[in-house]
Structure formats: structure tokens, C-alpha cells
Design an enzyme around this catalytic site. Structure first.
Site, PDB file in Angstrom:
ATOM      1  CB  CYS A 330     144.496 -48.011  94.614  1.00 32.27           C
ATOM      2  SG  CYS A 330     143.991 -49.755  94.464  1.00 32.27           S
ATOM      3  CG  HIS A 427     146.718 -48.687  98.959  1.00 35.20           C
ATOM      4  ND1 HIS A 427     145.822 -47.573  98.923  1.00 35.20           N
ATOM      5  CD2 HIS A 427     146.049 -49.593  98.056  1.00 35.20           C
ATOM      6  CE1 HIS A 427     144.755 -47.776  98.283  1.00 35.20           C
ATOM      7  NE2 HIS A 427     145.031 -48.975  97.876  1.00 35.20           N
TER       8      HIS A 427
END
Length: 487
Positions: A330, A427
């Protein structure tokens, strides 16, 4: 008729989140339908819900303890710090605005209707709601407009059990002092107290329990010893992130100022061949690391500047030159690129900043946030990788042609020419056992057939049993009061 009880703390980080998870698990084992609820949370470690929003990671763990999928009503107000004085305000799972703490203090009372709406919607579906407070009710300077502690308890008519943390010292003062500063109407809502994180012989504190009970009139629920396996459960607070010595393979993680969604680290810490080293500011990235993992960030550009101030950019370059592996997730993925463009000023003043330059990609920040529970495929192995996406920004460039994941037929992530530097937006990918095993084997770890989720479930069961042994769960549940209007 639905009942509810609220767990508040005499200070921050007293273990409320874990206690709620364990109490909920114990109540479920009694045959009750239970749901967790936290009116207001502050955390950059968020979970994506099945109804397309985001809540605090602790409430997602508590939902798991209840045997439920997480939904936005379990945490209707989530504050995600973006700077020392400001935070993103998420209401019922969706971003409402970004504001400074002083401004939020003036408007928070306007969120009580949404908080109560979520609470009553949950109450209509379950036998018992276990509520977690935030910080401490002793912060009476924040009582006006409060929606997190006594303000909510008063509005909902919910009784409270107050928890003190003996590990940090002064627990008698924590509890008796809270009693002393609270107005009478708030004191009357507190029915019981407990002591958490005790080390040693609990009988040595029996006089202390008597003193607290005599000074407050609250019923004692027990002295809860330190739960040694707490580290096996996903942490919510950045204060709980810790290095974990395990095996010969070292994964180094720079501790960013606004680190976010660091639950990516939990399955790695639980892997027997892996040592996870959290690198604080002021220390270099270790030269003997097998993998440097740059985690997510709530403020990518600011954390990238902090990364450079620490000299970690130089350490990272040396690590790559030595043939080391790098993974950015991310915000960490965005940092690894050539440039980050935020012309709309989403993260702060409008800016274009050079990235670390190890991936030939460019990220453009956009106001739309992607929130999705996602199932991907690891292209090289065909392994399914389940996780979630929670980010702003769109990343493109030549190295995206080396995507190593596939989501709904599209490539996800990027890699450099030799595959040693990788990044992605997914994630939670290491919670997928097959993929984690393959990834760690590439670093030299021995193949191990471990079931991470089963380990979390067992730890929740152990936690529930720990509380059954040391806390009067039956007395606590007997204090739960009917929710107004629940029938």
C-alpha cells in the site's frame, strides 16, 4: 430482550480491546448471540467490512471472537490520524471529512445520532452487546459532547465496568482517582472494576482490591494476570507493535510515523522460521535483513520524508545492492515508485515528490478511496490470496507489467526486473497459508504447514478460558442491562 454492558478503562491501552474479545468469546460459549460495539475509535489499523466500509481492527477481531463477519455498525465513528493535530473522520464506514482535533471536539456531539443508530441496529440482531470505551472517562475535560465513554453510556443507559492497568503502576490511584473526578451521574453508571495485566502472585494485591472497593463502592470482578499469548492476536495500537524473535530469517520493518494496517505483520511474527524486527527512528535498517517490508501509511508523502530523514533510503539502496528482497504494501508500494503526485492536496499541501525509485511506477493521489475485501491469485503459483484493499491513489508504470497478483482478471502490483523488489495494494496477504509459505521459502525459510487463522481462533479460546479462571464473567454478564427499545 437484548442486554448490554460497557467496558471502560482507567487509562489508554489498559487492555480493553482484548478483554472485550475474551468476554465476548466466553459469552458465545454460553450460547448467547453476541456482538461487539465501540462508539468511537482512533486507529490507523482498520479492517474492511462485509458491507463495504471500514472499522477499527480491534472490532474486527472482536467480531471474529463472536463468530461474526465485521460490519460498520460495530464501530460507527473511526478517527484515523493524519498528522499531530488532525485526523480523517470515518462515520458508519465511510470517510466524512478531515479536521483538526479542536474542530472535531466541537462537532463530535453531532455524531451521537449515528452512533445510537448503529448501536440499536446491532441490538436488534443479538442477545448481548459488549461495548468498548475509548481512552478514559477520567478525562472530564472532554466530557461535554462525549460519545466514546460516559456520554454514550448515559445516552444508551448502559452500565459500566472499569478496568485498571496494574502493569503501568498506580492502579489504586487510577481507579479511585477516576471515581473522585467523575460527576455523580457518571459514577452511578459504574458497577464494577477489574485489575488487568498483573504479574506475580495476585494474593499480594488483595488488600488493594479491598481499598478500591471501599473507596468507590464498586464490585470487584477479579485480578487478571498478564495473558502471555496476547502477541498472537492482531494488535490495534501502534504502541503494541513489537519485534518478535523467532527463527533465522529476518524481516525488517521501518516503523513509520503514520504506519497503517500493520496486521500484515501478524502472520509473519507467528511463523516459526521468521524473526520480525521493528526498526524505530534513529536506528539503521539492519544489514543482515533478508527482507525489508515497508508497510502501509496513512500519510504516504510525510512518511516518505521521515523515511529519508532517518537515512533508511540509503540503507534500502545498500540492501538491494546486496541482493536483498523488498516488499512494499500500500503506502510502502507507493514510496518505492519514481514519483508520488498529490496535486489535489489530499494528504496535505499539493505536492509532487520523488519516490525511492526502486520500481518504475508513478502514483497519483485521488480523493476516491478503494475499500474492498479481495480475493487474488498469486500468478507464479496459482495460490489463492485473500485480503483487503484500503487506499487512495492509482499506481501505473512499466513495472506494473510485472504484476505478481491477479484480481478479477487484472494484474495487481509491480516488480522490478529481477523480482526482488515488489509492491502491491493487497493487505492481509500473509494470512493466506499457502502463499505465505511460498513467499517465505523464497527467503530461505523451511516449508511449514501452519494454519494462521486456526491459531488466532485457538488463542481467542485460550483468552476466554484465561478470563473465566481469573475474572467473574458470570457477575459481569449479570450486570448487563436491557437495551432501551429492544423489546
Amino acid at each position: 430482550m437484548t442486554k448490554a454492558i460497557m467496558i471502560q478503562g482507567a487509562g489508554s491501552n489498559v487492555g480493553k480491546s482484548m478483554l472485550v474479545a475474551g468476554i465476548a468469546r466466553a459469552a458465545v460459549k454460553r450460547g448467547l448471540s453476541v456482538a461487539p460495539f465501540k462508539p468511537q475509535n482512533m486507529s490507523n489499523n482498520a479492517a474492511v467490512t462485509v458491507d463495504g466500509g471500514e472499522i477499527g481492527r480491534a472490532q474486527a477481531l472482536q467480531a471474529l471472537a463472536c463468530g461474526l463477519n465485521p460490519v460498520v455498525d460495530m464501530n460507527p465513528v473511526l478517527l484515523k490520524p493524519e498528522s499531530e493535530v488532525g485526523a480523517q473522520v470515518v462515520v458508519q464506514g465511510q470517510r466524512l471529512t478531515t479536521m483538526k482535533a479542536r474542530d472535531y471536539g466541537r462537532m463530535k456531539s453531532t455524531l451521537m445520532p449515528a452512533v445510537l443508530d448503529s448501536f440499536h441496529r446491532l441490538s436488534a440482531q443479538h442477545d448481548l452487546i459488549i461495548i468498548e470505551g475509548a481512552g478514559s472517562p477520567a478525562e472530564v475535560n472532554l466530557r461535554s459532547g462525549d460519545i466514546a465513554n460516559m456520554g454514550f453510556a448515559t445516552a444508551a443507559g448502559v452500565p459500566v465496568a472499569l478496568i485498571g492497568d496494574i502493569d503501568r503502576g498506580g492502579v489504586i490511584a487510577q481507579l479511585v482517582g477516576t471515581h473522585a473526578v467523575l460527576p455523580q451521574e457518571d459514577r452511578d453508571l459504574i458497577r464494577a472494576f477489574g485489575i488487568n495485566k498483573f504479574r506475580g502472585d495476585p494474593t499480594l494485591f488483595s488488600d488493594g482490591m479491598d481499598i478500591i472497593a471501599d473507596r468507590t463502592g464498586w464490585a470487584p470482578l477479579g485480578i487478571i494476570p498478564w495473558f502471555a499469548d496476547a502477541w498472537k492476536l492482531p494488535a490495534e495500537d501502534v504502541m503494541d507493535i513489537a519485534s518478535r524473535a523467532g527463527g533465522p530469517i529476518k524481516i525488517a520493518v521501518p516503523k513509520l510515523n503514520r504506519i497503517a494496517n500493520f496486521d500484515d505483520l501478524d502472520p509473519l511474527s507467528a511463523s516459526p522460521d521468521i524473526s520480525v524486527e521493528i526498526v524505530p527512528e534513529g536506528r539503521p535498517l539492519p544489514a543482515d535483513a533478508d527482507l525489508i517490508l515497508i508497510p502501509g501509511s496513512k500519510s504516504t508523502i510525510a512518511d516518505l520524508a521521515h523515511f529519508r530523514v532517518q537515512g533508511w533510503d540509503i540503507d534500502l539502496h545498500a540492501h538491494i545492492r546486496r541482493g536483498g528482497h523488498v516488499l512494499g504494501v500500500c503506502g510502502g508500494y507507493q514510496m518505492l515508485g519514481r514519483e508520488i503526485i498529490d496535486e489535489d492536496g489530499i494528504e496535505g499541501p499539493p505536492a509532487r515528490v520523488p519516490g525511492l525509485g526502486h520500481l518504475d511506477v508513478v502514483t497519483v493521489m485521488k480523493p476516491e478511496k478503494r475499500l474492498a475485501r479481495t480475493s487474488a491469485v498469486h500468478i507464479a503459483s496459482g495460490e489463492t490470496v485473500d485480503g483487503y484493499e484500503i487506499h487512495i491513489g492509482n499506481t501505473t508504470g512499466p513495472d506494473c507489467a510485472n504484476a505478481w497478483l491477479q484480481i478479477d482478471g487484472r494484474g495487481e502490483g509491480a516488480a522490478n526486473h529481477d523480482g526482488r523488489v515488489q509492491g502491491c495494494y493487497l493487505h492481509g496477504l500473509f494470512a493466506s497459508d499457502g502463499f505465505r509459505s511460498l513467499f517465505l521459502e523464497k527467503l530461505g525459510a523451511a516449508p511449514v504447514a501452519t494454519d494462521y487463522q486456526a491459531g488466532v481462533t485457538k488463542t481467542l479460546d485460550d483468552l476466554a478460558q484465561h478470563l473465566e479462571t481469573h475474572m467473574d464473567i458470570d457477575a459481569l454478564l449479570a450486570m448487563a442491562a436491557p437495551v432501551k427499545g429492544s423489546g
